[in-house]
Write an enzyme that holds these catalytic residues in place. Sequence first.
Site, PDB file in Angstrom:
ATOM      1  N   HIS A 282       0.704  -0.934   0.149  1.00  0.00           N
ATOM      2  CA  HIS A 282      -0.139   0.214   0.064  1.00  0.00           C
ATOM      3  C   HIS A 282       0.863   1.091   0.049  1.00  0.00           C
ATOM      4  O   HIS A 282       0.659   2.453  -0.678  1.00  0.00           O
ATOM      5  CB  HIS A 282      -1.166  -0.164   1.088  1.00  0.00           C
ATOM      6  CG  HIS A 282      -1.728  -1.084   0.962  1.00  0.00           C
ATOM      7  ND1 HIS A 282      -2.359  -2.395   1.686  1.00  0.00           N
ATOM      8  CD2 HIS A 282      -3.258  -0.330  -0.060  1.00  0.00           C
ATOM      9  CE1 HIS A 282      -2.855  -3.149   0.974  1.00  0.00           C
ATOM     10  NE2 HIS A 282      -4.051  -2.125   0.006  1.00  0.00           N
ATOM     11  N   GLU A 524     -10.799 -11.181  -4.592  1.00  0.00           N
ATOM     12  CA  GLU A 524      -9.621 -10.648  -4.254  1.00  0.00           C
ATOM     13  C   GLU A 524      -8.843 -11.873  -3.417  1.00  0.00           C
ATOM     14  O   GLU A 524      -7.533 -11.378  -2.402  1.00  0.00           O
ATOM     15  CB  GLU A 524      -8.861  -9.555  -3.048  1.00  0.00           C
ATOM     16  CG  GLU A 524      -9.296  -8.737  -2.429  1.00  0.00           C
ATOM     17  CD  GLU A 524      -9.989  -7.714  -2.178  1.00  0.00           C
ATOM     18  OE1 GLU A 524      -8.088  -6.734  -2.257  1.00  0.00           O
ATOM     19  OE2 GLU A 524     -10.106  -7.216  -0.735  1.00  0.00           O
ATOM     20  N   ASP A 548      -4.060  -8.181  -4.535  1.00  0.00           N
ATOM     21  CA  ASP A 548      -4.261  -8.780  -3.030  1.00  0.00           C
ATOM     22  C   ASP A 548      -4.519 -10.572  -3.656  1.00  0.00           C
ATOM     23  O   ASP A 548      -3.828 -11.811  -2.981  1.00  0.00           O
ATOM     24  CB  ASP A 548      -5.659  -9.016  -1.926  1.00  0.00           C
ATOM     25  CG  ASP A 548      -5.364  -8.100  -1.027  1.00  0.00           C
ATOM     26  OD1 ASP A 548      -4.078  -7.987  -0.165  1.00  0.00           O
ATOM     27  OD2 ASP A 548      -6.123  -6.977  -0.831  1.00  0.00           O
ATOM     28  N   CYS A 595      -9.597  -3.475 -10.430  1.00  0.00           N
ATOM     29  CA  CYS A 595      -8.947  -2.360  -9.914  1.00  0.00           C
ATOM     30  C   CYS A 595      -7.798  -2.363  -9.055  1.00  0.00           C
ATOM     31  O   CYS A 595      -6.998  -1.814  -8.192  1.00  0.00           O
ATOM     32  CB  CYS A 595     -10.207  -1.950  -8.092  1.00  0.00           C
ATOM     33  SG  CYS A 595     -10.494  -2.861  -7.332  1.00  0.00           S
TER      34      CYS A 595
HETATM   35  C1  PEP Z   1      -5.621  -5.808  -4.181  1.00  0.00           C
HETATM   36  O1  PEP Z   1      -6.233  -6.142  -3.177  1.00  0.00           O
HETATM   37  O2  PEP Z   1      -6.025  -5.228  -5.568  1.00  0.00           O
HETATM   38  C2  PEP Z   1      -7.156  -4.054  -4.271  1.00  0.00           C
HETATM   39  C3  PEP Z   1      -7.459  -2.984  -5.377  1.00  0.00           C
HETATM   40  O3  PEP Z   1      -6.993  -3.686  -2.540  1.00  0.00           O
HETATM   41  P1  PEP Z   1      -6.044  -3.031  -2.251  1.00  0.00           P
HETATM   42  O4  PEP Z   1      -4.285  -2.876  -3.054  1.00  0.00           O
HETATM   43  O5  PEP Z   1      -6.190  -1.747  -1.034  1.00  0.00           O
HETATM   44  O6  PEP Z   1      -5.452  -4.097  -0.784  1.00  0.00           O
HETATM   45 MG    MG Z   2      -6.664  -5.376  -1.818  1.00  0.00          MG
END
Ligand code: PEP
Ligand code: MG
Length: 672
Positions: A282, A524, A548, A595
């Site tokens: 992140h 995910e 994830d 996403c």
């Molecule tokens: C993901 O896991 O792909 C996602 C978009 O969520 P985050 O990156 O916030 O865990």
């Molecule tokens: Mg995620």
Amino acid sequence: MLIKRRTKIINTNGLHARPATRFAEVANKFNSEIFVKTENKEEVNGKSIIDLLTLGAKRGTELLITADGEDKEIALDALEGLVNDGFDEDSMETRKGIAVSPGVVIKDAFVLESEGFRIPRHLIKEEEIPKEISRLEEATKVAWEEIEKLEDRVSTNLGSEIGSIFATHKLMLQDKLLLREFTKKVEQHRFSAEYAVTLVLRVYIKKFESVDDPYLAARVGDIYDIEKRLLRNLLGEKREELKNLTKEVVVVAHDLSPSQIASLDTTKVRGFVTDLGSRNSHAAIVARALGIPAVVGLKTATVDIFGGDRVIIDGNRGDVIVRPDEETIKEYQLIEKDFHVFEEKLTSELKDLPAVTLDGREIMILGNIEFPRDISPNLNQGAAGIGLYRTEFLFLGSNESPTEEEHFKAYSQSVQELGDKPLIIRTVDLGGDKFFPANSNTELNPFLGCRSIRYCLEHPDIFKSQLRAILRASAFGNAKIMFPLISSLQELRKAKDIVNEVKEELNQKGIDFDEKIEIGIMIEVPSAAMVADDLAKEVDFFSIGTNDLIQYTMAVDRGNEKVAHLYSPAHPAILKLLKMIINAAEENNIKIGICGEMGGEVEYTILLLGLGLREFSVAPAMIIPEVKKIIRSVTYERAKEAAETVCSYDDPAKTIEYLRNIVREIIPELVY
Ligand code: PEP
Ligand code: MG
């Protein structure tokens, strides 16, 4: 029989810390015994950094290097070459890391590891040497007294065994040789006391870190501690802090948390590099959103880069160039300029054009955001809406959970700014690697623990207050709810039951909201992918969270640079899962998007298109025109063919090479 060579030191600063380290590193590669002598000093062991430093050999000093052993000839060749090349001292170094945020920046380094102290390579005047040495002595004395008090206090409270930890620190500070090394740096090189301390201690840190002995490795922490204490005493009020920078810098840190990065002042911090981290943490995601170039996973950046060193960060290729020469600076200034010109040209060309393939398949490109302030840059790049709003960043900097009104304000303003464009609001995804003052890490495996939707179900008050705010905001625009980390049908049903409870409460109070608000989930977790067919029957849309999904499928921590090479969106298992999820959505007639970061990595655009995706939510905003350009340059048929081809490959490297070649044909500037 022993052999000898004579050679002369030619680099500006002589055999100081860095050349001594290089000399010892090279010497240690050979089995022969190596000794070094100067005209007025005793012979020392050429494999010991500390011994070499005691020579205090300046520029122009003649070194007599002797070697004895089976590989003595090649050892002497290598060492003589090193000295003749000036220990590569004044030359630059290029470090390869993991590119996480694109762009190029050239600035001085601010090294965060010394508690945010900035230690420039500062030279003092000849007449300032005595004053500088007495500053060093005073700082050491004060540090010693501080530690003694600490030792007393800890011994009284926790027992003498724990207190004795500090005895080691005291002994180190009493070490006459260490103090002599500090003062020598001041006398011989005219370095400031602060720089001398950092320089000497970083050599020890590097030495201890390279030893394969857990006891010695643990001493690194002690040395860092002493460094911080000495620097604090030396710098006093003069220290430059991250929060209070007076000029533009690039930050060099061991690690940065997502919340630390989100709070950086980007008018001053123009880029960063870290020892740890990888592309999908992140922290990296937030860096991309900030639009500052970043390279992570450099392992020893905080040891190798000194405060005040000029650094070039090439966030496109993952290169960090330390102490670049003039020619390289000029070259990168051009790259920096070309990069901006290229980005601006692409944006102005494509911003108002639809994302449609050559054979007419319409695609939606949306943006991922962490803060409402990121909506406008996304709209400026032509985003068709926001496909992922990571709302947990509302927790940033607060010791309490945000109130319903704080949630409401953020969401209602955002939907209004977007007009009829969608805003997919993901309910808070706390835990994993996202900890703010308002939540804290108490678990052994936070990524497998009470994270995300699990946290929300465990804390219904926090969850409900967010849901109430989203529903209330839905009266003002096109808001949608998305649950993260769903791993079973039962979990989804529990979350939906809570939404229904909140809707009921709002109805009773006569508060307006969109009764038909869409509810979607992120796919995910591999278990969700496996039961996607069942889940699809109970939601309005899926959004694939590849960050994830890849981590959990491949058992590769998304934030760990040590296993970053194992993390691959192109792994056949991931391609199979993607197909499975997309098919389940299509068969059940629900919308499906992506996403995760894979959606914004241009080498995968054609693959995802060919697998049947119609919605890409990407980051950073500047990537939108690039993805659009690719979509507008191929037919859906060609993309399907490409997807079929790579789905038959068993080697991720082959898949990546194949996909890159297609992108290279379309927009060569995009593939680095
Ligand atoms: C993901 O896991 O792909 C996602 C978009 O969520 P985050 O990156 O916030 O865990
Ligand atoms: Mg995620």
